[in-house]
Design a protein around this motif. Structure first.
Motif, PDB file in Angstrom:
ATOM      1  N   LEU A 153      53.088  29.612 -18.957  1.00 60.38           N
ATOM      2  CA  LEU A 153      53.666  29.766 -20.544  1.00 60.38           C
ATOM      3  C   LEU A 153      54.343  31.086 -20.501  1.00 60.38           C
ATOM      4  O   LEU A 153      55.460  31.169 -21.103  1.00 60.38           O
ATOM      5  CB  LEU A 153      52.586  29.361 -21.483  1.00 60.38           C
ATOM      6  N   ARG A 154      53.754  32.122 -20.349  1.00 60.73           N
ATOM      7  CA  ARG A 154      54.118  33.673 -20.442  1.00 60.73           C
ATOM      8  C   ARG A 154      55.242  33.752 -19.572  1.00 60.73           C
ATOM      9  O   ARG A 154      56.486  34.394 -20.157  1.00 60.73           O
ATOM     10  CB  ARG A 154      53.181  34.662 -20.249  1.00 60.73           C
ATOM     11  N   PRO A 155      55.427  33.407 -18.411  1.00 62.33           N
ATOM     12  CA  PRO A 155      56.660  33.364 -17.553  1.00 62.33           C
ATOM     13  C   PRO A 155      57.942  32.620 -18.248  1.00 62.33           C
ATOM     14  O   PRO A 155      59.023  33.156 -18.126  1.00 62.33           O
ATOM     15  CB  PRO A 155      56.180  32.819 -16.472  1.00 62.33           C
ATOM     16  N   THR A 156      57.585  31.499 -18.605  1.00 61.48           N
ATOM     17  CA  THR A 156      58.811  30.719 -19.281  1.00 61.48           C
ATOM     18  C   THR A 156      59.236  31.335 -20.492  1.00 61.48           C
ATOM     19  O   THR A 156      60.473  31.652 -20.542  1.00 61.48           O
ATOM     20  CB  THR A 156      57.993  29.456 -19.823  1.00 61.48           C
ATOM     21  N   LEU A 157      58.339  31.926 -21.321  1.00 54.46           N
ATOM     22  CA  LEU A 157      58.940  32.745 -22.373  1.00 54.46           C
ATOM     23  C   LEU A 157      59.673  33.939 -22.170  1.00 54.46           C
ATOM     24  O   LEU A 157      60.771  34.570 -22.613  1.00 54.46           O
ATOM     25  CB  LEU A 157      57.720  33.001 -23.345  1.00 54.46           C
ATOM     26  N   ALA A 158      58.980  34.611 -20.872  1.00 54.69           N
ATOM     27  CA  ALA A 158      59.681  35.840 -20.526  1.00 54.69           C
ATOM     28  C   ALA A 158      61.078  35.602 -19.874  1.00 54.69           C
ATOM     29  O   ALA A 158      62.259  36.147 -20.246  1.00 54.69           O
ATOM     30  CB  ALA A 158      58.971  36.327 -19.301  1.00 54.69           C
TER      31      ALA A 158
ATOM     32  N   SER B  42      54.036  24.464 -19.817  1.00 53.28           N
ATOM     33  CA  SER B  42      54.338  25.480 -20.490  1.00 53.28           C
ATOM     34  C   SER B  42      55.382  25.195 -21.944  1.00 53.28           C
ATOM     35  O   SER B  42      55.161  25.466 -22.985  1.00 53.28           O
ATOM     36  CB  SER B  42      55.338  26.552 -20.014  1.00 53.28           C
ATOM     37  N   LEU B  43      56.168  23.847 -21.597  1.00 56.83           N
ATOM     38  CA  LEU B  43      56.916  23.674 -22.555  1.00 56.83           C
ATOM     39  C   LEU B  43      55.915  22.667 -23.562  1.00 56.83           C
ATOM     40  O   LEU B  43      55.967  22.517 -24.901  1.00 56.83           O
ATOM     41  CB  LEU B  43      58.097  22.669 -22.413  1.00 56.83           C
TER      42      LEU B  43
ATOM     43  N   GLU C  39      54.840  13.557 -19.925  1.00 55.28           N
ATOM     44  CA  GLU C  39      55.999  13.542 -19.781  1.00 55.28           C
ATOM     45  C   GLU C  39      57.016  13.017 -21.034  1.00 55.28           C
ATOM     46  O   GLU C  39      57.863  13.264 -21.545  1.00 55.28           O
ATOM     47  CB  GLU C  39      56.421  12.850 -18.509  1.00 55.28           C
ATOM     48  N   VAL C  40      56.104  12.022 -21.653  1.00 58.78           N
ATOM     49  CA  VAL C  40      56.631  11.539 -22.781  1.00 58.78           C
ATOM     50  C   VAL C  40      56.865  12.857 -23.935  1.00 58.78           C
ATOM     51  O   VAL C  40      57.873  12.986 -24.773  1.00 58.78           O
ATOM     52  CB  VAL C  40      55.751  10.513 -23.631  1.00 58.78           C
ATOM     53  N   ILE C  41      55.710  13.752 -24.141  1.00 62.21           N
ATOM     54  CA  ILE C  41      56.052  14.943 -24.831  1.00 62.21           C
ATOM     55  C   ILE C  41      56.845  15.824 -24.452  1.00 62.21           C
ATOM     56  O   ILE C  41      57.868  16.230 -25.261  1.00 62.21           O
ATOM     57  CB  ILE C  41      54.509  15.416 -24.967  1.00 62.21           C
ATOM     58  N   GLU C  42      56.997  15.834 -23.257  1.00 58.04           N
ATOM     59  CA  GLU C  42      58.110  16.710 -22.643  1.00 58.04           C
ATOM     60  C   GLU C  42      59.434  16.255 -22.829  1.00 58.04           C
ATOM     61  O   GLU C  42      60.504  16.781 -23.255  1.00 58.04           O
ATOM     62  CB  GLU C  42      57.962  16.680 -21.209  1.00 58.04           C
ATOM     63  N   ALA C  43      59.696  14.842 -22.811  1.00 56.97           N
ATOM     64  CA  ALA C  43      61.084  14.303 -23.110  1.00 56.97           C
ATOM     65  C   ALA C  43      61.316  14.412 -24.662  1.00 56.97           C
ATOM     66  O   ALA C  43      62.541  14.706 -24.912  1.00 56.97           O
ATOM     67  CB  ALA C  43      61.017  12.819 -22.549  1.00 56.97           C
TER      68      ALA C  43
END
Length: 359
Positions: free
Chosen positions: A80-85, A100-101, A192-196
């Motif tokens: 998560l933190r790397p994604t936000l960075a 992370s998403l 993956e449903v949540i991600e979509a």
């Protein structure tokens, strides 16, 4: 490019693509968790990145460095933190770290400018490719394909005797322990449903799942006129990774195409929600929103570990997640911080562990 999780499956395949296309890609950052130090050291020696490091803090620092693309191939909530960075730095984010998403939800989306996140999951890459065929207003529904895992067609009673070794025998992909088990329980498809929903802004009631054991159709988009556009390819990750690295352009010869001179039967089946309730549970968590998806993900990871340690039966993985979700009160406020998300993650892990101890 910066590659996070360079010693994992996504990272090593990405580096294979870099080797094959040295005129197109240059590695300026490499990070890994540290479980395969020898491989990491060999990668650093070969690619000579300007930055290299081990651990979450190193990945967060690397993601914020100036580059064209950050490929987040880390597994789990530590991504998560790397994604936000990466998003805060304005870098294009090729996202294989779905957690992370999913756990960050609106926190991630509000940081991202349009088009900044490029999906690397094969299903979501397929949808992104298929969406090029029409406008957003013309989309009726998204259809995610699922292999059905190694226990497709089994009854609920038969699942009670499943062993960890059987759960790791995925019919199409070689993946890590958690992801492979998630594919067997269908938790991965629930994630993956949540991600979509988060990636494409499509309501949950317009996101379907269909079982396609051959996994040659990676996912589909149904348009309002009845047309269905699908992306086809061998059941590997090379095309999604290459597209994540080069988006919106394709990388020539990233993968071998399907051999159309050979006869093949492709099968489609409805998902058995009664035997595999993980997708229904994920929809409910996604519709609750807030920290509920983080709880779904965290409780599952604890339950998967307990199953592989012999402390939990296979069907009880998803039932444990359901119990933890029932105990969770999603805060009513609209905006969440990283600390809120990680606190929910930690709470869910503790609750799941306590439930498993009492079972």
């Amino acid at each position: 490019m910066v590659i996070l999780g360079s010693t994992g499956s996504i990272g090593t395949q990405a580096l294979d693509l870099v080797r094959a296309n040295p005129d197109r890609f240059r590695v300026v950052g490499l990070t890994a968790g540290g479980s395969n130090r020898d491989l990491f050291d060999a990668q650093v020696a070969e690619f000579a990145p300007a930055y290299a490091g081990l651990g979450e803090e190193a990945s967060t620092e690397a993601a914020a460095r100036t580059c064209d693309v950050v490929l987040n191939g880390i597994t789990g909530a530590v991504g998560l933190r790397p994604t936000l960075a990466a998003l805060d730095a304005g870098n294009t984010l090729a996202l294989a770290n779905k957690e992370s998403l999913i756990i960050g939800g609106p926190l991630v989306k509000e940081r991202a400018r349009p088009g900044q996140i490029v999906p690397v999951d094969s299903e979501h890459s397929a949808i992104a490719q298929s969406l090029r065929a029409g406008s957003a207003a013309e989309v009726r529904r998204l259809v995610l394909t699922a292999s059905g895992g190694p226990f497709r067609g089994r009854t609920a009673a038969e699942l009670a005797a499943v062993t960890p070794e059987q759960a790791l025998a995925h019919p199409n992909f070689a993946m890590g322990r958690v992801i492979t088990t998630n594919s067997a329980t269908l938790v991965n498809k629930g994630l993956e449903v949540i991600e979509a929903h988060l990636l494409f802004d499509i309501p949950f009631d317009r996101i379907d799942v269909v079982v396609h054991p051959q996994q040659l159709i990676h996912s589909m988009v149904e348009f309002v006129d009845g047309a269905v556009v699908a992306q086809l390819g061998l059941p590997t990750m090379l095309v999604p990774i290459a597209l994540g690295m080069g988006w919106p352009d394709r990388v020539p010869d990233a993968e071998t195409p399907i051999d159309w001179t050979k006869a093949a039967d492709w099968r489609f089946e409805p998902l058995d929600d009664a035997v595999f309730p993980a997708v229904t549970l994920a929809r409910a968590a996604g519709e609750r929103g807030g920290t509920a998806p983080a709880v779904y993900n965290a409780a599952n990871e604890v339950a998967v570990d307990a199953f592989h340690d012999g402390r939990l039966r296979f069907p009880d993985i998803v039932s444990t997640v359901a119990q933890v979700l029932d105990l969770h009160d999603v805060p009513s406020r609209e905006h969440f911080t990283v600390d809120d998300v990680l606190a929910a993650d930690a709470w869910a892990r503790a609750e799941a562990a306590a439930l498993i101890r009492r079972s």
